[in-house]
Design a protein around this motif. Structure first.
Motif, mmCIF file in Angstrom:
data_model
loop_
_atom_site.group_PDB
_atom_site.id
_atom_site.type_symbol
_atom_site.label_atom_id
_atom_site.label_comp_id
_atom_site.label_asym_id
_atom_site.label_seq_id
_atom_site.Cartn_x
_atom_site.Cartn_y
_atom_site.Cartn_z
ATOM 1 N N VAL A 284 -3.878 31.652 19.725
ATOM 2 C CA VAL A 284 -4.511 30.435 19.178
ATOM 3 C C VAL A 284 -4.384 30.358 17.664
ATOM 4 C CG1 VAL A 284 -6.239 30.230 21.016
ATOM 5 C CG2 VAL A 284 -6.797 31.515 18.940
ATOM 6 N N CYS A 285 -3.951 31.449 17.042
ATOM 7 C CA CYS A 285 -3.963 31.500 15.577
ATOM 8 C C CYS A 285 -2.877 30.580 14.998
ATOM 9 C CB CYS A 285 -3.737 32.937 15.105
ATOM 10 S SG CYS A 285 -3.708 33.017 13.307
ATOM 11 N N PRO A 286 -3.268 29.613 14.168
ATOM 12 C CA PRO A 286 -2.249 28.694 13.629
ATOM 13 C C PRO A 286 -1.303 29.362 12.646
ATOM 14 C CG PRO A 286 -4.413 28.236 12.669
ATOM 15 C CD PRO A 286 -4.622 29.270 13.738
ATOM 16 N N THR A 287 -1.665 30.547 12.124
ATOM 17 C CA THR A 287 -0.727 31.221 11.222
ATOM 18 C C THR A 287 -0.048 32.407 11.922
ATOM 19 O OG1 THR A 287 -2.420 32.662 10.274
ATOM 20 C CG2 THR A 287 -2.067 30.569 9.180
ATOM 21 N N GLY A 288 -0.354 32.585 13.186
ATOM 22 C CA GLY A 288 0.357 33.576 13.995
ATOM 23 C C GLY A 288 0.027 35.021 13.693
ATOM 24 N N ILE A 289 -1.151 35.283 13.128
ATOM 25 C CA ILE A 289 -1.487 36.679 12.810
ATOM 26 C C ILE A 289 -2.426 37.258 13.854
ATOM 27 C CG2 ILE A 289 -1.134 36.448 10.330
ATOM 28 C CD1 ILE A 289 -4.211 36.274 10.077
ATOM 29 N N ASP A 290 -2.566 38.559 13.803
ATOM 30 C CA ASP A 290 -3.475 39.261 14.711
ATOM 31 C C ASP A 290 -4.668 39.720 13.880
ATOM 32 O OD1 ASP A 290 -4.794 40.918 16.437
ATOM 33 O OD2 ASP A 290 -2.989 41.892 17.221
ATOM 34 N N ILE A 291 -5.792 39.071 14.078
ATOM 35 C CA ILE A 291 -6.976 39.361 13.259
ATOM 36 C C ILE A 291 -7.460 40.799 13.504
ATOM 37 C CG2 ILE A 291 -8.668 38.505 14.949
ATOM 38 C CD1 ILE A 291 -8.889 38.086 11.142
ATOM 39 N N ARG A 292 -7.015 41.394 14.594
ATOM 40 C CA ARG A 292 -7.437 42.776 14.879
ATOM 41 C C ARG A 292 -6.825 43.765 13.896
ATOM 42 N NH1 ARG A 292 -5.752 43.067 20.984
ATOM 43 N NH2 ARG A 292 -3.972 42.006 20.022
ATOM 44 N N GLU A 298 -2.999 35.672 5.092
ATOM 45 C CA GLU A 298 -2.537 34.530 5.871
ATOM 46 C C GLU A 298 -3.668 33.862 6.647
ATOM 47 O OE1 GLU A 298 -1.257 37.588 6.082
ATOM 48 O OE2 GLU A 298 0.929 37.576 6.311
ATOM 49 N N CYS A 299 -4.791 34.561 6.812
ATOM 50 C CA CYS A 299 -5.903 34.017 7.608
ATOM 51 C C CYS A 299 -6.557 32.866 6.850
ATOM 52 C CB CYS A 299 -6.929 35.107 7.897
ATOM 53 S SG CYS A 299 -8.385 34.458 8.715
ATOM 54 N N ILE A 300 -6.549 31.677 7.468
ATOM 55 C CA ILE A 300 -7.139 30.521 6.787
ATOM 56 C C ILE A 300 -8.600 30.325 7.183
ATOM 57 C CG2 ILE A 300 -4.945 29.316 6.450
ATOM 58 C CD1 ILE A 300 -5.766 27.536 8.876
ATOM 59 N N GLY A 301 -9.144 31.257 7.943
ATOM 60 C CA GLY A 301 -10.574 31.189 8.274
ATOM 61 C C GLY A 301 -10.919 30.040 9.208
ATOM 62 N N CYS A 302 -9.975 29.698 10.130
ATOM 63 C CA CYS A 302 -10.250 28.541 10.990
ATOM 64 C C CYS A 302 -11.185 28.889 12.138
ATOM 65 C CB CYS A 302 -8.940 27.992 11.552
ATOM 66 S SG CYS A 302 -8.156 29.108 12.717
ATOM 67 N N ALA A 303 -11.351 30.200 12.418
ATOM 68 C CA ALA A 303 -12.270 30.687 13.457
ATOM 69 C C ALA A 303 -11.832 30.336 14.880
ATOM 70 C CB ALA A 303 -13.694 30.194 13.194
ATOM 71 N N ALA A 304 -10.575 29.911 15.046
ATOM 72 C CA ALA A 304 -10.088 29.635 16.409
ATOM 73 C C ALA A 304 -10.135 30.919 17.239
ATOM 74 C CB ALA A 304 -8.666 29.085 16.355
ATOM 75 N N CYS A 305 -9.858 32.059 16.575
ATOM 76 C CA CYS A 305 -9.871 33.339 17.310
ATOM 77 C C CYS A 305 -11.294 33.685 17.754
ATOM 78 C CB CYS A 305 -9.252 34.443 16.464
ATOM 79 S SG CYS A 305 -9.953 34.586 14.825
ATOM 80 N N ILE A 306 -12.303 33.258 16.968
ATOM 81 C CA ILE A 306 -13.689 33.525 17.383
ATOM 82 C C ILE A 306 -13.987 32.736 18.657
ATOM 83 C CG2 ILE A 306 -16.125 33.283 16.779
ATOM 84 C CD1 ILE A 306 -15.480 33.617 13.917
HETATM 85 S S1 SF4 Z 1 -9.524 32.677 11.634
HETATM 86 FE FE1 SF4 Z 1 -7.829 31.332 12.226
HETATM 87 S S2 SF4 Z 1 -6.185 31.906 10.836
HETATM 88 FE FE2 SF4 Z 1 -7.666 33.581 10.762
HETATM 89 S S3 SF4 Z 1 -6.954 35.020 12.284
HETATM 90 FE FE3 SF4 Z 1 -8.443 33.707 13.303
HETATM 91 S S4 SF4 Z 1 -7.212 32.106 14.220
HETATM 92 FE FE4 SF4 Z 1 -5.899 33.122 12.696
#
Ligand code: SF4
Ligand code: SF4
Length: 488
Positions: A284-292, A298-306
Protein backbone atom coordinates in the motif's frame (compact mmCIF):
# COMPACT_ATOMS: atom_id res chain seq x y z
CA UNK A 1 27.00 8.38 -10.45
CA UNK A 2 25.26 6.90 -7.50
CA UNK A 3 23.68 8.11 -4.34
CA UNK A 4 23.87 6.41 -1.01
CA UNK A 5 20.40 5.77 0.29
CA UNK A 6 20.14 5.95 4.06
CA UNK A 7 17.78 2.99 3.98
CA UNK A 8 17.33 1.81 6.64
CA UNK A 9 17.96 4.88 8.76
CA UNK A 10 20.56 4.70 11.48
CA UNK A 11 18.04 6.43 13.74
CA UNK A 12 15.76 3.48 13.37
CA UNK A 13 18.49 1.08 14.23
CA UNK A 14 19.36 3.13 17.28
CA UNK A 15 15.75 3.04 18.35
CA UNK A 16 15.72 -0.68 18.04
CA UNK A 17 13.26 -0.61 15.19
CA UNK A 18 14.71 -3.57 13.48
CA UNK A 19 16.88 -1.76 10.95
CA UNK A 20 20.47 -2.70 10.22
CA UNK A 21 23.27 -0.45 9.14
CA UNK A 22 23.42 -1.69 5.56
CA UNK A 23 23.98 1.02 2.99
CA UNK A 24 22.11 0.67 -0.27
CA UNK A 25 23.75 2.06 -3.39
CA UNK A 26 21.21 3.41 -5.85
CA UNK A 27 22.39 4.28 -9.34
CA UNK A 28 21.01 7.61 -10.46
CA UNK A 29 20.66 6.03 -13.93
CA UNK A 30 18.74 2.98 -12.72
CA UNK A 31 15.35 2.52 -14.33
CA UNK A 32 12.62 3.36 -11.84
CA UNK A 33 10.47 0.41 -10.92
CA UNK A 34 6.84 1.42 -11.33
CA UNK A 35 5.06 1.41 -7.99
CA UNK A 36 1.52 0.09 -8.06
CA UNK A 37 0.10 0.92 -4.63
CA UNK A 38 -2.75 -1.20 -3.40
CA UNK A 39 -5.91 0.62 -2.34
CA UNK A 40 -6.50 0.87 1.37
CA UNK A 41 -9.30 1.87 3.69
CA UNK A 42 -9.23 2.96 7.28
CA UNK A 43 -9.21 5.87 9.66
CA UNK A 44 -6.19 7.68 8.22
CA UNK A 45 -7.33 7.09 4.66
CA UNK A 46 -10.68 8.70 5.54
CA UNK A 47 -8.82 11.69 6.93
CA UNK A 48 -6.79 12.00 3.77
CA UNK A 49 -9.91 11.91 1.60
CA UNK A 50 -11.60 14.47 3.84
CA UNK A 51 -8.63 16.77 3.25
CA UNK A 52 -8.68 16.03 -0.49
CA UNK A 53 -12.31 17.16 -0.57
CA UNK A 54 -11.72 20.26 1.55
CA UNK A 55 -8.62 21.45 -0.32
CA UNK A 56 -10.10 20.76 -3.74
CA UNK A 57 -13.46 22.35 -2.98
CA UNK A 58 -11.57 25.45 -1.90
CA UNK A 59 -9.18 25.40 -4.88
CA UNK A 60 -11.74 24.71 -7.62
CA UNK A 61 -14.59 26.61 -5.94
CA UNK A 62 -13.04 29.90 -4.80
CA UNK A 63 -12.64 31.51 -8.24
CA UNK A 64 -16.38 31.07 -8.84
CA UNK A 65 -17.44 32.98 -5.72
CA UNK A 66 -18.70 36.53 -6.23
CA UNK A 67 -18.22 39.42 -3.85
CA UNK A 68 -19.42 42.99 -4.47
CA UNK A 69 -20.15 42.12 -8.11
CA UNK A 70 -16.63 40.87 -8.80
CA UNK A 71 -14.64 37.68 -8.26
CA UNK A 72 -14.16 37.20 -4.52
CA UNK A 73 -10.52 36.14 -4.75
CA UNK A 74 -8.62 37.67 -7.63
CA UNK A 75 -4.95 38.56 -7.94
CA UNK A 76 -5.14 41.12 -10.72
CA UNK A 77 -1.49 41.50 -11.63
CA UNK A 78 -2.21 43.84 -14.57
CA UNK A 79 -4.03 46.36 -12.38
CA UNK A 80 -1.67 45.61 -9.47
CA UNK A 81 -4.65 44.98 -7.22
CA UNK A 82 -5.34 41.87 -5.11
CA UNK A 83 -8.86 41.18 -3.94
CA UNK A 84 -9.53 38.77 -1.10
CA UNK A 85 -13.23 39.03 -0.35
CA UNK A 86 -13.63 42.53 1.19
CA UNK A 87 -9.91 43.19 1.36
CA UNK A 88 -8.27 45.21 -1.42
CA UNK A 89 -4.49 44.94 -1.36
CA UNK A 90 -1.89 46.92 -3.30
CA UNK A 91 1.72 45.92 -4.05
CA UNK A 92 2.64 48.14 -1.07
CA UNK A 93 0.89 45.56 1.13
CA UNK A 94 3.47 42.90 0.27
CA UNK A 95 4.40 42.79 3.95
CA UNK A 96 1.29 40.64 4.47
CA UNK A 97 2.69 38.10 2.03
CA UNK A 98 5.88 38.01 4.08
CA UNK A 99 3.80 37.39 7.21
CA UNK A 100 1.89 34.61 5.42
CA UNK A 101 5.15 32.96 4.34
CA UNK A 102 6.45 33.17 7.91
CA UNK A 103 3.24 31.63 9.23
CA UNK A 104 3.44 28.79 6.68
CA UNK A 105 7.08 28.13 7.54
CA UNK A 106 6.53 28.08 11.30
CA UNK A 107 3.36 26.00 10.96
CA UNK A 108 5.42 23.49 8.97
CA UNK A 109 8.18 23.49 11.61
CA UNK A 110 5.60 23.03 14.36
CA UNK A 111 3.64 20.20 12.74
CA UNK A 112 6.85 18.45 11.76
CA UNK A 113 8.29 18.67 15.28
CA UNK A 114 5.05 17.31 16.75
CA UNK A 115 4.02 14.63 14.26
CA UNK A 116 6.46 14.41 11.37
CA UNK A 117 5.34 14.81 7.80
CA UNK A 118 1.68 15.61 8.42
CA UNK A 119 1.73 18.13 5.59
CA UNK A 120 3.17 15.62 3.12
CA UNK A 121 0.83 12.81 4.11
CA UNK A 122 -2.43 14.73 4.05
CA UNK A 123 -2.42 18.18 2.47
CA UNK A 124 0.53 18.59 0.09
CA UNK A 125 -0.76 19.12 -3.48
CA UNK A 126 1.54 16.33 -4.65
CA UNK A 127 -0.18 13.86 -2.30
CA UNK A 128 -3.65 15.22 -2.97
CA UNK A 129 -3.37 15.10 -6.78
CA UNK A 130 -1.61 11.73 -6.73
CA UNK A 131 -4.51 10.44 -4.64
CA UNK A 132 -7.05 11.78 -7.15
CA UNK A 133 -5.12 10.52 -10.17
CA UNK A 134 -4.72 7.07 -8.57
CA UNK A 135 -8.45 6.99 -7.82
CA UNK A 136 -9.13 7.61 -11.53
CA UNK A 137 -6.53 4.97 -12.45
CA UNK A 138 -8.27 2.40 -10.26
CA UNK A 139 -11.64 3.18 -11.87
CA UNK A 140 -10.19 2.24 -15.30
CA UNK A 141 -7.53 -0.35 -14.55
CA UNK A 142 -8.57 -1.88 -11.25
CA UNK A 143 -6.56 -2.35 -8.08
CA UNK A 144 -2.88 -3.28 -7.79
CA UNK A 145 -3.02 -6.90 -9.01
CA UNK A 146 -5.28 -6.07 -11.98
CA UNK A 147 -3.03 -3.18 -12.97
CA UNK A 148 0.14 -5.27 -12.80
CA UNK A 149 -1.57 -7.92 -14.92
CA UNK A 150 -2.78 -5.34 -17.41
CA UNK A 151 0.70 -3.81 -17.75
CA UNK A 152 2.28 -7.22 -18.30
CA UNK A 153 -0.30 -8.26 -20.91
CA UNK A 154 -0.43 -7.54 -24.66
CA UNK A 155 -1.83 -4.35 -26.18
CA UNK A 156 -5.31 -5.84 -26.51
CA UNK A 157 -8.48 -3.78 -27.03
CA UNK A 158 -9.15 -4.11 -23.31
CA UNK A 159 -5.77 -2.64 -22.42
CA UNK A 160 -5.97 0.14 -25.02
CA UNK A 161 -9.39 1.44 -24.02
CA UNK A 162 -8.58 1.30 -20.30
CA UNK A 163 -5.26 3.11 -20.72
CA UNK A 164 -6.61 5.72 -23.14
CA UNK A 165 -9.75 6.32 -21.04
CA UNK A 166 -7.57 6.97 -18.01
CA UNK A 167 -5.28 9.28 -19.97
CA UNK A 168 -8.23 11.22 -21.33
CA UNK A 169 -9.71 11.85 -17.87
CA UNK A 170 -6.25 12.75 -16.53
CA UNK A 171 -5.70 15.28 -19.33
CA UNK A 172 -9.14 16.88 -18.82
CA UNK A 173 -8.59 17.13 -15.06
CA UNK A 174 -5.07 18.54 -15.53
CA UNK A 175 -6.32 21.17 -17.99
CA UNK A 176 -9.17 22.11 -15.68
CA UNK A 177 -6.64 22.48 -12.87
CA UNK A 178 -4.52 24.75 -15.10
CA UNK A 179 -7.57 26.87 -16.00
CA UNK A 180 -8.57 27.13 -12.33
CA UNK A 181 -5.05 28.21 -11.38
CA UNK A 182 -5.01 30.96 -14.03
CA UNK A 183 -8.57 31.85 -12.92
CA UNK A 184 -7.05 33.28 -9.73
CA UNK A 185 -5.24 35.87 -11.85
CA UNK A 186 -7.75 36.51 -14.67
CA UNK A 187 -11.51 36.53 -13.94
CA UNK A 188 -12.42 32.89 -14.48
CA UNK A 189 -15.68 33.51 -16.31
CA UNK A 190 -13.92 35.71 -18.87
CA UNK A 191 -11.09 33.18 -19.08
CA UNK A 192 -13.38 30.28 -19.86
CA UNK A 193 -15.32 32.41 -22.37
CA UNK A 194 -12.05 33.21 -24.15
CA UNK A 195 -10.77 29.61 -23.90
CA UNK A 196 -13.89 28.20 -25.57
CA UNK A 197 -13.32 30.59 -28.48
CA UNK A 198 -9.54 29.95 -28.54
CA UNK A 199 -9.08 33.60 -27.64
CA UNK A 200 -6.66 33.27 -24.74
CA UNK A 201 -3.56 35.44 -24.72
CA UNK A 202 -0.11 33.82 -25.05
CA UNK A 203 0.66 34.11 -21.34
CA UNK A 204 -2.71 32.66 -20.38
CA UNK A 205 -2.11 29.72 -22.72
CA UNK A 206 1.36 29.27 -21.33
CA UNK A 207 0.25 29.17 -17.69
CA UNK A 208 -2.81 26.99 -18.32
CA UNK A 209 -0.66 24.44 -20.20
CA UNK A 210 2.29 24.75 -17.84
CA UNK A 211 0.23 24.22 -14.69
CA UNK A 212 -1.84 21.51 -16.39
CA UNK A 213 1.30 19.72 -17.56
CA UNK A 214 2.87 19.99 -14.10
CA UNK A 215 -0.26 18.45 -12.53
CA UNK A 216 -0.43 15.68 -15.15
CA UNK A 217 3.28 14.88 -14.97
CA UNK A 218 3.66 15.07 -11.19
CA UNK A 219 0.48 13.24 -10.22
CA UNK A 220 0.23 10.85 -13.17
CA UNK A 221 3.84 9.78 -13.70
CA UNK A 222 6.46 11.13 -11.34
CA UNK A 223 4.42 10.62 -8.14
CA UNK A 224 6.73 9.31 -5.40
CA UNK A 225 9.80 10.50 -7.33
CA UNK A 226 8.76 14.11 -6.66
CA UNK A 227 8.79 13.35 -2.92
CA UNK A 228 12.00 11.33 -3.06
CA UNK A 229 14.17 13.35 -5.42
CA UNK A 230 12.66 16.76 -6.07
CA UNK A 231 11.13 17.98 -2.81
CA UNK A 232 13.69 19.74 -0.59
CA UNK A 233 11.54 19.24 2.50
CA UNK A 234 12.33 15.51 2.56
CA UNK A 235 16.01 16.42 2.89
CA UNK A 236 15.86 18.97 5.67
CA UNK A 237 12.99 17.55 7.69
CA UNK A 238 15.43 15.58 9.86
CA UNK A 239 16.59 18.91 11.31
CA UNK A 240 13.09 19.35 12.76
CA UNK A 241 12.65 15.80 14.02
CA UNK A 242 13.79 14.63 17.42
CA UNK A 243 13.31 11.47 19.43
CA UNK A 244 9.96 12.77 20.75
CA UNK A 245 8.46 13.41 17.32
CA UNK A 246 5.48 11.20 16.53
CA UNK A 247 6.26 9.27 13.35
CA UNK A 248 4.79 6.25 11.62
CA UNK A 249 6.71 3.39 13.25
CA UNK A 250 6.79 -0.37 13.16
CA UNK A 251 6.98 -1.89 16.64
CA UNK A 252 9.80 -4.36 15.99
CA UNK A 253 9.81 -5.64 19.56
CA UNK A 254 6.22 -6.70 19.17
CA UNK A 255 6.30 -7.73 15.52
CA UNK A 256 9.56 -9.72 15.24
CA UNK A 257 10.36 -12.49 14.56
CA UNK A 258 8.05 -12.24 11.58
CA UNK A 259 6.49 -15.20 9.86
CA UNK A 260 3.37 -16.69 8.36
CA UNK A 261 1.15 -18.73 10.61
CA UNK A 262 -2.38 -20.09 10.88
CA UNK A 263 -4.94 -17.94 12.58
CA UNK A 264 -5.56 -20.44 15.32
CA UNK A 265 -2.03 -21.20 16.49
CA UNK A 266 -0.50 -19.54 19.55
CA UNK A 267 2.23 -17.65 17.73
CA UNK A 268 4.01 -16.65 20.94
CA UNK A 269 4.50 -20.29 21.81
CA UNK A 270 5.71 -20.84 18.24
CA UNK A 271 8.33 -18.16 18.83
CA UNK A 272 6.77 -15.62 16.46
CA UNK A 273 5.96 -11.96 16.83
CA UNK A 274 2.73 -10.29 15.68
CA UNK A 275 3.90 -9.55 12.13
CA UNK A 276 2.55 -12.23 9.79
CA UNK A 277 4.89 -11.03 7.01
CA UNK A 278 1.95 -10.50 4.66
CA UNK A 279 3.78 -7.63 2.89
CA UNK A 280 0.57 -5.59 2.68
CA UNK A 281 2.23 -2.59 4.37
CA UNK A 282 4.74 -2.52 1.50
CA UNK A 283 2.06 -2.99 -1.16
CA UNK A 284 0.00 0.00 0.00
CA UNK A 285 3.00 2.29 0.40
CA UNK A 286 2.93 5.02 -2.27
CA UNK A 287 6.72 5.35 -2.11
CA UNK A 288 7.30 1.60 -2.15
CA UNK A 289 9.26 1.32 1.09
CA UNK A 290 9.07 -1.19 3.90
CA UNK A 291 8.35 0.68 7.11
CA UNK A 292 9.60 -2.36 9.04
CA UNK A 293 13.12 -1.26 8.11
CA UNK A 294 12.66 1.81 10.30
CA UNK A 295 12.24 5.51 9.67
CA UNK A 296 13.27 6.44 6.13
CA UNK A 297 13.42 9.77 4.37
CA UNK A 298 11.17 8.39 1.61
CA UNK A 299 8.31 7.93 4.10
CA UNK A 300 5.78 10.71 3.52
CA UNK A 301 3.84 9.85 6.67
CA UNK A 302 0.64 8.94 4.82
CA UNK A 303 -0.18 6.20 7.39
CA UNK A 304 -1.56 3.86 4.70
CA UNK A 305 0.60 1.12 6.25
CA UNK A 306 -1.06 1.76 9.63
CA UNK A 307 -4.53 1.36 8.13
CA UNK A 308 -3.73 -1.85 6.29
CA UNK A 309 -1.81 -3.40 9.18
CA UNK A 310 -4.71 -2.66 11.51
CA UNK A 311 -7.05 -4.59 9.22
CA UNK A 312 -4.57 -7.50 9.30
CA UNK A 313 -4.37 -7.33 13.10
CA UNK A 314 -8.19 -7.33 13.28
CA UNK A 315 -8.37 -10.44 11.12
CA UNK A 316 -5.76 -12.18 13.24
CA UNK A 317 -7.50 -11.04 16.46
CA UNK A 318 -4.30 -9.31 17.60
CA UNK A 319 -4.33 -5.83 19.14
CA UNK A 320 -4.13 -2.98 16.64
CA UNK A 321 -1.10 -0.70 16.40
CA UNK A 322 1.74 -2.96 15.28
CA UNK A 323 2.45 -0.04 12.94
CA UNK A 324 1.38 3.19 14.61
CA UNK A 325 2.28 6.78 15.34
CA UNK A 326 4.94 6.55 18.03
CA UNK A 327 8.08 8.37 19.08
CA UNK A 328 11.54 6.85 19.10
CA UNK A 329 11.73 7.44 22.85
CA UNK A 330 8.28 5.96 23.25
CA UNK A 331 9.26 2.72 21.52
CA UNK A 332 12.62 2.45 23.25
CA UNK A 333 11.25 3.16 26.74
CA UNK A 334 7.84 1.53 26.31
CA UNK A 335 5.97 4.75 26.99
CA UNK A 336 2.18 4.78 26.93
CA UNK A 337 0.35 6.94 24.40
CA UNK A 338 -0.42 9.49 27.16
CA UNK A 339 3.25 9.67 28.17
CA UNK A 340 4.29 10.20 24.54
CA UNK A 341 1.68 12.92 24.04
CA UNK A 342 2.89 14.74 27.16
CA UNK A 343 6.31 15.03 25.49
CA UNK A 344 4.69 17.23 22.85
CA UNK A 345 5.20 20.26 25.11
CA UNK A 346 8.97 20.48 24.78
CA UNK A 347 11.06 23.64 24.25
CA UNK A 348 11.25 23.60 20.45
CA UNK A 349 7.49 23.07 20.16
CA UNK A 350 6.80 25.89 22.63
CA UNK A 351 9.18 28.21 20.72
CA UNK A 352 7.61 27.40 17.33
CA UNK A 353 4.10 27.85 18.78
CA UNK A 354 4.97 31.18 20.40
CA UNK A 355 6.53 32.60 17.23
CA UNK A 356 3.61 31.33 15.16
CA UNK A 357 1.06 32.87 17.55
CA UNK A 358 2.95 36.19 17.59
CA UNK A 359 3.18 36.46 13.79
CA UNK A 360 -0.46 35.39 13.45
CA UNK A 361 -1.63 37.95 16.01
CA UNK A 362 0.51 40.62 14.33
CA UNK A 363 -1.00 39.82 10.92
CA UNK A 364 -4.60 39.82 12.18
CA UNK A 365 -4.11 43.08 14.11
CA UNK A 366 -2.36 44.74 11.20
CA UNK A 367 -5.11 43.77 8.74
CA UNK A 368 -7.84 44.86 11.18
CA UNK A 369 -6.22 48.24 11.84
CA UNK A 370 -5.08 48.75 8.27
CA UNK A 371 -5.54 52.25 6.83
CA UNK A 372 -8.47 52.24 4.41
CA UNK A 373 -6.40 54.38 2.06
CA UNK A 374 -2.78 55.14 1.35
CA UNK A 375 -1.10 58.28 0.04
CA UNK A 376 2.26 58.64 -1.68
CA UNK A 377 3.74 62.10 -2.23
CA UNK A 378 6.26 62.75 -5.00
CA UNK A 379 7.79 66.17 -5.67
CA UNK A 380 7.40 67.48 -9.20
CA UNK A 381 10.92 67.13 -10.55
CA UNK A 382 10.45 69.61 -13.41
CA UNK A 383 10.23 72.72 -11.19
CA UNK A 384 11.73 72.85 -7.71
CA UNK A 385 10.01 76.13 -6.80
CA UNK A 386 8.57 79.11 -8.58
CA UNK A 387 7.18 82.54 -7.77
CA UNK A 388 3.52 83.03 -8.67
CA UNK A 389 0.83 85.72 -8.01
CA UNK A 390 1.73 88.42 -5.51
CA UNK A 391 5.18 86.97 -4.93
CA UNK A 392 3.98 83.69 -3.39
CA UNK A 393 6.34 80.69 -3.51
CA UNK A 394 4.81 77.64 -5.12
CA UNK A 395 5.97 74.00 -5.09
CA UNK A 396 4.15 71.34 -7.06
CA UNK A 397 3.66 67.73 -5.92
CA UNK A 398 2.06 64.59 -7.27
CA UNK A 399 -0.12 62.72 -4.79
CA UNK A 400 -1.12 59.11 -5.40
CA UNK A 401 -4.22 58.23 -3.39
CA UNK A 402 -5.02 54.52 -3.16
CA UNK A 403 -8.53 53.73 -2.08
CA UNK A 404 -8.48 50.29 -0.40
CA UNK A 405 -12.25 50.07 -0.01
CA UNK A 406 -14.95 49.07 -2.42
CA UNK A 407 -16.84 52.39 -2.22
CA UNK A 408 -16.11 55.75 -3.79
CA UNK A 409 -14.31 57.93 -1.23
CA UNK A 410 -13.76 61.68 -0.78
CA UNK A 411 -10.62 63.11 0.76
CA UNK A 412 -9.39 66.53 1.88
CA UNK A 413 -5.70 67.37 1.59
CA UNK A 414 -4.00 69.81 3.95
CA UNK A 415 -0.38 70.78 4.50
CA UNK A 416 1.51 71.98 7.58
CA UNK A 417 5.09 72.59 8.71
CA UNK A 418 5.54 76.27 7.80
CA UNK A 419 3.43 79.20 9.04
CA UNK A 420 1.02 80.32 6.33
CA UNK A 421 1.58 77.32 4.03
CA UNK A 422 -1.54 76.11 2.20
CA UNK A 423 -2.85 73.99 -0.64
CA UNK A 424 -3.73 76.16 -3.63
CA UNK A 425 -7.03 75.66 -5.45
CA UNK A 426 -9.39 72.85 -4.45
CA UNK A 427 -8.34 70.58 -1.62
CA UNK A 428 -10.97 67.85 -2.10
CA UNK A 429 -10.20 64.70 -4.02
CA UNK A 430 -12.44 61.82 -5.09
CA UNK A 431 -11.24 58.27 -5.78
CA UNK A 432 -13.44 55.47 -7.11
CA UNK A 433 -13.81 52.02 -5.51
CA UNK A 434 -10.51 50.10 -5.25
CA UNK A 435 -8.84 52.70 -7.45
CA UNK A 436 -5.50 54.46 -7.24
CA UNK A 437 -5.39 57.99 -8.72
CA UNK A 438 -2.67 60.56 -9.20
CA UNK A 439 -3.41 64.24 -8.42
CA UNK A 440 -1.27 67.30 -9.03
CA UNK A 441 -1.29 69.51 -5.95
CA UNK A 442 0.21 73.04 -5.75
CA UNK A 443 1.35 74.25 -2.32
CA UNK A 444 1.94 77.97 -1.75
CA UNK A 445 3.58 80.18 0.86
CA UNK A 446 3.01 83.94 1.12
CA UNK A 447 6.08 86.24 0.61
CA UNK A 448 6.32 87.40 4.25
CA UNK A 449 6.35 83.82 5.61
CA UNK A 450 8.85 82.78 2.92
CA UNK A 451 11.19 85.63 4.02
CA UNK A 452 10.82 84.66 7.68
CA UNK A 453 11.52 80.96 6.99
CA UNK A 454 14.52 81.72 4.77
CA UNK A 455 15.73 80.00 1.58
CA UNK A 456 16.37 76.24 1.37
CA UNK A 457 14.46 72.98 1.91
CA UNK A 458 11.91 72.89 4.73
CA UNK A 459 10.18 69.82 6.10
CA UNK A 460 6.43 69.80 5.61
CA UNK A 461 3.68 67.25 6.18
CA UNK A 462 0.75 66.39 3.94
CA UNK A 463 -2.32 65.47 5.92
CA UNK A 464 -4.98 63.58 3.94
CA UNK A 465 -8.31 63.02 5.60
CA UNK A 466 -11.00 60.68 4.42
CA UNK A 467 -14.24 62.55 4.84
CA UNK A 468 -16.86 60.93 7.03
CA UNK A 469 -19.42 61.70 4.34
CA UNK A 470 -17.83 58.98 2.17
CA UNK A 471 -19.89 55.86 1.61
CA UNK A 472 -19.37 53.34 4.38
CA UNK A 473 -16.62 55.36 5.96
CA UNK A 474 -15.55 56.64 9.30
CA UNK A 475 -13.12 59.50 8.89
CA UNK A 476 -9.49 58.51 8.76
CA UNK A 477 -6.26 60.44 8.42
CA UNK A 478 -2.88 59.67 6.97
CA UNK A 479 0.25 61.85 7.00
CA UNK A 480 3.14 61.91 4.56
CA UNK A 481 6.37 63.87 4.93
CA UNK A 482 7.90 65.95 2.13
CA UNK A 483 9.98 69.12 1.64
CA UNK A 484 9.12 72.64 0.53
CA UNK A 485 11.78 74.61 -1.37
CA UNK A 486 12.15 78.38 -0.96
CA UNK A 487 14.43 79.93 -3.59
CA UNK A 488 17.04 82.64 -2.76
S1 SF4 B 1 3.47 6.08 6.17
FE1 SF4 B 1 2.99 5.94 3.99
S2 SF4 B 1 4.91 6.44 2.99
FE2 SF4 B 1 5.43 5.93 5.10
S3 SF4 B 1 5.90 3.77 5.05
FE3 SF4 B 1 3.75 3.93 5.59
S4 SF4 B 1 2.69 3.77 3.64
FE4 SF4 B 1 4.85 4.21 3.16
S1 SF4 C 1 0.97 -5.32 7.25
FE1 SF4 C 1 1.49 -5.65 9.39
S2 SF4 C 1 1.47 -7.87 9.57
FE2 SF4 C 1 1.58 -7.48 7.38
S3 SF4 C 1 3.77 -7.45 6.94
FE3 SF4 C 1 3.21 -5.34 7.40
S4 SF4 C 1 3.65 -5.14 9.57
FE4 SF4 C 1 3.59 -7.32 9.15
Amino acid sequence: LAEVSPTPAPAAAAAGNGGDDAVVLVSLYAKQQKIQPRSVSGWFQNWRWALVWVTQLVFYGLPWLEWNARQAVLFDLGARRFYIFGLVLYPQDFIYLTALLLISAYALFLFTAVAGRLWCGYACPQTVYSEIFMWIERRFEGDRVARIKLDAGPWSFNRIWRKSGKQLVWVVLALWTGITFVGYFTPIRTLIGSATQFGLGPWEWFWVLFYGLATYGNAGFLREQVCKYMCPYARFQSAMFDRDTLVVSYDAERGDPRGTRGRKIDHRKAGLGDCIDCDLCVQVCPTGIDIRNGLQYECIGCAACIDVCNTVMDKMHYPRGLIRYATQNGLARHLTRGQMLRQVFRPRVVIYTSILALVLAGLVTSVALRDPFRVDVVRDRATLARIVDEGRVENVYRLQVMNATEQEQHYRVGVSGLPGIEVAGGDELTVGPAQARWFTVAVRLDPASARRSGPGAHAIVFRTERLATSAGGRSAVTQEKSTFMIPR
